[in-house]
Scaffold this motif. Structure first.
Motif, PDB file in Angstrom:
ATOM      1  N   LYS A 143     -14.880 -49.163  10.562  1.00 52.69           N
ATOM      2  CA  LYS A 143     -13.449 -49.092  10.900  1.00 52.69           C
ATOM      3  C   LYS A 143     -13.139 -49.173  12.390  1.00 52.69           C
ATOM      4  N   SER A 144     -14.144 -49.039  13.269  1.00 53.44           N
ATOM      5  CA  SER A 144     -13.892 -49.146  14.704  1.00 53.44           C
ATOM      6  C   SER A 144     -15.198 -49.426  15.433  1.00 53.44           C
ATOM      7  N   PHE A 145     -15.116 -50.237  16.485  1.00 52.73           N
ATOM      8  CA  PHE A 145     -16.322 -50.489  17.287  1.00 52.73           C
ATOM      9  C   PHE A 145     -16.784 -49.217  17.978  1.00 52.73           C
ATOM     10  N   LEU A 146     -15.901 -48.228  18.085  1.00 55.00           N
ATOM     11  CA  LEU A 146     -16.253 -46.965  18.714  1.00 55.00           C
ATOM     12  C   LEU A 146     -17.251 -46.176  17.876  1.00 55.00           C
ATOM     13  N   HIS A 147     -17.407 -46.569  16.607  1.00 57.01           N
ATOM     14  CA  HIS A 147     -18.300 -45.855  15.702  1.00 57.01           C
ATOM     15  C   HIS A 147     -19.684 -46.501  15.592  1.00 57.01           C
ATOM     16  N   MET A 148     -19.939 -47.569  16.341  1.00 56.26           N
ATOM     17  CA  MET A 148     -21.285 -48.144  16.312  1.00 56.26           C
ATOM     18  C   MET A 148     -22.237 -47.177  16.997  1.00 56.26           C
ATOM     19  N   ASP A 149     -23.530 -47.319  16.682  1.00 59.49           N
ATOM     20  CA  ASP A 149     -24.522 -46.454  17.313  1.00 59.49           C
ATOM     21  C   ASP A 149     -25.663 -47.293  17.876  1.00 59.49           C
ATOM     22  N   ALA A 150     -26.624 -46.619  18.476  1.00 59.43           N
ATOM     23  CA  ALA A 150     -27.725 -47.328  19.130  1.00 59.43           C
ATOM     24  C   ALA A 150     -28.509 -48.177  18.133  1.00 59.43           C
ATOM     25  N   ASP A 151     -28.687 -47.662  16.926  1.00 58.80           N
ATOM     26  CA  ASP A 151     -29.424 -48.423  15.913  1.00 58.80           C
ATOM     27  C   ASP A 151     -28.717 -49.730  15.578  1.00 58.80           C
ATOM     28  N   ASP A 152     -27.377 -49.692  15.518  1.00 57.33           N
ATOM     29  CA  ASP A 152     -26.606 -50.914  15.262  1.00 57.33           C
ATOM     30  C   ASP A 152     -26.869 -51.949  16.356  1.00 57.33           C
ATOM     31  N   MET A 153     -26.854 -51.484  17.593  1.00 62.13           N
ATOM     32  CA  MET A 153     -27.023 -52.393  18.725  1.00 62.13           C
ATOM     33  C   MET A 153     -28.428 -52.990  18.756  1.00 62.13           C
ATOM     34  N   LEU A 154     -29.435 -52.144  18.531  1.00 64.09           N
ATOM     35  CA  LEU A 154     -30.813 -52.627  18.540  1.00 64.09           C
ATOM     36  C   LEU A 154     -31.079 -53.582  17.377  1.00 64.09           C
ATOM     37  N   ALA A 155     -30.460 -53.310  16.233  1.00 65.43           N
ATOM     38  CA  ALA A 155     -30.639 -54.179  15.063  1.00 65.43           C
ATOM     39  C   ALA A 155     -30.081 -55.570  15.338  1.00 65.43           C
ATOM     40  N   VAL A 156     -28.948 -55.633  16.038  1.00 61.18           N
ATOM     41  CA  VAL A 156     -28.353 -56.927  16.378  1.00 61.18           C
ATOM     42  C   VAL A 156     -29.260 -57.690  17.334  1.00 61.18           C
ATOM     43  N   ILE A 157     -29.802 -57.000  18.325  1.00 59.90           N
ATOM     44  CA  ILE A 157     -30.700 -57.659  19.283  1.00 59.90           C
ATOM     45  C   ILE A 157     -31.910 -58.237  18.551  1.00 59.90           C
ATOM     46  N   GLU A 158     -32.499 -57.443  17.663  1.00 57.29           N
ATOM     47  CA  GLU A 158     -33.663 -57.915  16.904  1.00 57.29           C
ATOM     48  C   GLU A 158     -33.305 -59.113  16.034  1.00 57.29           C
ATOM     49  N   LYS A 159     -32.175 -59.036  15.338  1.00 53.52           N
ATOM     50  CA  LYS A 159     -31.776 -60.130  14.449  1.00 53.52           C
ATOM     51  C   LYS A 159     -31.522 -61.409  15.231  1.00 53.52           C
ATOM     52  N   GLN A 160     -30.838 -61.301  16.349  1.00 58.28           N
ATOM     53  CA  GLN A 160     -30.558 -62.489  17.162  1.00 58.28           C
ATOM     54  C   GLN A 160     -31.849 -63.096  17.710  1.00 58.28           C
ATOM     55  N   ALA A 161     -32.791 -62.238  18.088  1.00 54.72           N
ATOM     56  CA  ALA A 161     -34.080 -62.725  18.573  1.00 54.72           C
ATOM     57  C   ALA A 161     -34.832 -63.439  17.448  1.00 54.72           C
ATOM     58  N   GLN A 162     -34.799 -62.880  16.252  1.00 51.22           N
ATOM     59  CA  GLN A 162     -35.446 -63.498  15.093  1.00 51.22           C
ATOM     60  C   GLN A 162     -34.834 -64.860  14.775  1.00 51.22           C
ATOM     61  N   ASP A 163     -33.561 -64.996  15.011  1.00 49.86           N
ATOM     62  CA  ASP A 163     -32.873 -66.262  14.744  1.00 49.86           C
ATOM     63  C   ASP A 163     -33.265 -67.354  15.739  1.00 49.86           C
ATOM     64  N   GLY A 164     -33.786 -66.938  16.912  1.00 42.47           N
ATOM     65  CA  GLY A 164     -34.227 -67.923  17.895  1.00 42.47           C
ATOM     66  C   GLY A 164     -33.434 -67.965  19.174  1.00 42.47           C
ATOM     67  N   VAL A 165     -32.579 -66.971  19.417  1.00 40.97           N
ATOM     68  CA  VAL A 165     -31.798 -66.927  20.657  1.00 40.97           C
ATOM     69  C   VAL A 165     -32.743 -66.856  21.854  1.00 40.97           C
ATOM     70  N   ASP A 166     -32.450 -67.631  22.880  1.00 39.98           N
ATOM     71  CA  ASP A 166     -33.359 -67.770  24.018  1.00 39.98           C
ATOM     72  C   ASP A 166     -33.113 -66.772  25.140  1.00 39.98           C
ATOM     73  N   PHE A 167     -31.856 -66.401  25.351  1.00 37.34           N
ATOM     74  CA  PHE A 167     -31.555 -65.396  26.370  1.00 37.34           C
ATOM     75  C   PHE A 167     -30.342 -64.586  25.945  1.00 37.34           C
ATOM     76  N   MET A 168     -30.296 -63.340  26.376  1.00 39.42           N
ATOM     77  CA  MET A 168     -29.233 -62.423  25.967  1.00 39.42           C
ATOM     78  C   MET A 168     -28.684 -61.661  27.159  1.00 39.42           C
ATOM     79  N   THR A 169     -27.370 -61.543  27.196  1.00 34.67           N
ATOM     80  CA  THR A 169     -26.735 -60.684  28.190  1.00 34.67           C
ATOM     81  C   THR A 169     -26.748 -59.253  27.669  1.00 34.67           C
ATOM     82  N   ILE A 170     -27.410 -58.379  28.400  1.00 29.49           N
ATOM     83  CA  ILE A 170     -27.504 -56.968  28.036  1.00 29.49           C
ATOM     84  C   ILE A 170     -26.809 -56.149  29.123  1.00 29.49           C
ATOM     85  N   HIS A 171     -25.735 -55.475  28.755  1.00 29.98           N
ATOM     86  CA  HIS A 171     -24.948 -54.716  29.733  1.00 29.98           C
ATOM     87  C   HIS A 171     -25.517 -53.306  29.895  1.00 29.98           C
ATOM     88  N   CYS A 172     -26.704 -53.215  30.505  1.00 35.03           N
ATOM     89  CA  CYS A 172     -27.344 -51.911  30.644  1.00 35.03           C
ATOM     90  C   CYS A 172     -27.045 -51.255  31.988  1.00 35.03           C
TER      91      CYS A 172
END
Length: 426
Positions: free
Chosen positions: A135-164
Motif C-alpha cells: 500500500k505504500s513505498f514507505l512500507h518496503m524493507d531491506a529484504d525487498d530492496m536486496l531482492a530487487v537487486i538480485e533479480k535485476q542482476a539475474q536478468d542481466g543488468v550491467d550497472f545499477m545506481t545504488i543510492h547508498c
C-alpha cells in the motif's frame, strides 16, 4: 571472476581485448587502469553484449540515454523506439528508469533488444512493488530492496545506481545548509522519505556488504548515486553534496576491496566556474574512479533547451576529466521525453563527448573532424552528409536547398570562400 579481479590477476577477458582494439589503447595499460579502479567494463557476466563498453581513464567519453515508462506514459513500444534511436545516434549505454507497469517484463524486453549495456535504479522497482503489495513505498524493507537487486542482476543488468550515500548524517547537512531545492534525485527523495517515516538508516548503506556480494557474483558495476546532487546552480558544491561525495569515495574503496567495479555519479546543476572544482574534488575523494555526470546543467533557465545547457556543461566536465555523460533531453523538468526528445538529447551529448575527447587527445578523435574538413574543402557533399552527427537531417537540409552551382551551397553561392580561395591559390 569480475573484470576487476581478472585485471588484478593480469588475466585478459574477451571484453578487454575488444575494447583495447576498438579504442586503440594498449591492452596492458587498459588492464592496469581496470585493476586500480580508474576504468570499468560494463558487462554482466550472464549477458553477452554486442557493443562492449569501457568507461574511464584513456577511453573515449561515453554517454548514457535514459528510457523507461512512467504512470502517465506506459508504452513499452515507445521506449523500445527510444532505445533504437539512442543506439543509432551514438549512445553507449541506456538506463531503464521505469516506475510503472510490469517493470520486470519491461526490463527483460529492453535487455533482449539492446546491443549496448543496460543500467537500472533498483529502488524504483522496490518502491513500485511496495506501493502495490504493501500500500505504500514507505512500507518496503531491506529484504525487498536486496531482492530487487538480485533479480535485476539475474536478468542481466550491467550497472545499477545504488543510492547508498543518502544517510541520516548527509541528510542533516541539507537541513543545516538551507538548500533551495533540497533533494531532487528521485531515488534520493524516496529513500529520505522512507528513512524519516521508519526512523531508520538507509538500507542500501547498512546492507552495502550484501549488495557487494550480489554485484561480485554477476559482475554488476555499481554506480554510486548522487542522491544529494544539486538541483539548482544556487545549491552547487554545498556541504551536503561534498559530504555525500566523500562517503561515496569510501564506499568505492570498499567495493574495490571486494573486487567489485564502481563508478561515481556526480552533479547535477553546476555553474561553469564550479565545474573544474567539482571534477577535482571527485577525482581526489574517489581515487580517480570513473565519473558519471548528469549534465551538468550550467543554468537553470533553459527549459525546452536543457539538452544544450547539459551539452555545454558536459563538454567542459569531460574535457576536465569526467568519463561518462548522462543525456539530458529538451523535455527535462517538463514532461516524459518523446522519441524525438531522446534523439536530440543523445546528439547534443554525443557532440559534447566528442568535443571533450579532442581536448583529451583520445586516439582517433580528431580524425573525424579532419575528414569532415577535407570533405568541405573538396565540396564533397555526400561525404559531408555521411560524416555528419545526423546524416538524415544533413541530407534533408542539402536536399531542400537548390544552389544554381552544384558544388556550393545556397549560403554563399558564387561567393563561396572555399571555391574562391581554390582559384586564388592555384
Amino acid at each position: 571472476m569480475t573484470q576487476l579481479e581478472l585485471a588484478l590477476n593480469n588475466k585478459t577477458s574477451p571484453q578487454m581485448l575488444l575494447i583495447s582494439k576498438k579504442e586503440g589503447i594498449d591492452l596492458n595499460l587498459l588492464k592496469s587502469n581496470i585493476a586500480c579502479g580508474k576504468t570499468v567494463i560494463l558487462n554482466n557476466n550472464l549477458r553477452p553484449i554486442k557493443k562492449s563498453c569501457g568507461v574511464g581513464r584513456g577511453l573515449r567519453t561515453k554517454i548514457n540515454a535514459n528510457i523507461g515508462v512512467s504512470s502517465d506514459k506506459n508504452s513499452i513500444k515507445e521506449e523500445l523506439e527510444k532505445l533504437k534511436v539512442s543506439q543509432k545516434y551514438g549512445a553507449d549505454t541506456a538506463m531503464d528508469l521505469s516506475v510503472a507497469g510490469d517493470i520486470g517484463k519491461i526490463r527483460k524486453t529492453i535487455l533482449r533488444e539492446s546491443a549496448i549495456p543496460i543500467g537500472t535504479v533498483p529502488v524504483y522497482e522496490a518502491a513500485v512493488f511496495a506501493a502495490k503489495m504493501k500500500k505504500s513505498f514507505l512500507h518496503m524493507d531491506a529484504d525487498d530492496m536486496l531482492a530487487v537487486i538480485e533479480k535485476q542482476a539475474q536478468d542481466g543488468v550491467d550497472f545499477m545506481t545504488i543510492h547508498c550515500g543518502v544517510t541520516l548524517s548527509t541528510i542533516k547537512k541539507i537541513k543545516d545548509s538551507k538548500r533551495l531545492l533540497g533533494i531532487v534525485s528521485r531515488g534520493g527523495a524516496i529513500l529520505a522519505s522512507w528513512m524519516k517515516h521508519n526512523k531508520k538508516e538507509n538500507p542500501f548503506f547498512t546492507n552495502y556488504d550484501k549488495i557487494l556480494q550480489i554485484a561480485y557474483k554477476y559482475d554488476v558495476t555499481l554506480s554510486l548515486g548522487d542522491g544529494l546532487r544539486p538541483g539548482s546552480i544556487c545549491d552547487a558544491t554545498d556541504k551536503a553534496q561534498i559530504a555525500e561525495l566523500k562517503l561515496l569515495g569510501n564506499l568505492a574503496r570498499r567495493g574495490r576491496e571486494k573486487k567489485v567495479q564502481v563508478i561515481i555519479e556526480g552533479p547535477g546543476h553546476v555553474p561553469l566556474d564550479q565545474i573544474n572544482k567539482n571534477i577535482k574534488l571527485q577525482k581526489k575523494y574517489c581515487d580517480n574512479s570513473p565519473f558519471y555526470v548528469l549534465g551538468p546543467l550550467v543554468t537553470d533557465i533553459a527549459s525546452t533547451q536543457d539538452h544544450i545547457a547539459g551539452a555545454i556543461g558536459g563538454a567542459l566536465a569531460a574535457s576536465l576529466g569526467a568519463d561518462f555523460l548522462c543525456v539530458v533531453s529538451p523535455a527535462e523538468h517538463l514532461r516524459h521525453p518523446s522519441v524525438e526528445d531522446i534523439k536530440q538529447g543523445v546528439i547534443a551529448s554525443r557532440i559534447a563527448a566528442h568535443s571533450a575527447d579532442i581536448v583529451k587527445g583520445v586516439k582517433g578523435a580528431i580524425q573525424w573532424d579532419y575528414d569532415m574538413s577535407c570533405a568541405r574543402k573538396k565540396r564533397d557533399w555526400q561525404k559531408q552528409i555521411a560524416l555528419s552527427i545526423d546524416p538524415q537531417k544533413a541530407r534533408e537540409y542539402r536536399g531542400s536547398s537548390k544552389p544554381h552551382l552544384s558544388d556550393v551551397c545556397t549560403m554563399c553561392s558564387e561567393f563561396c570562400s572555399i571555391k574562391l580561395m581554390e582559384e586564388c591559390l592555384k
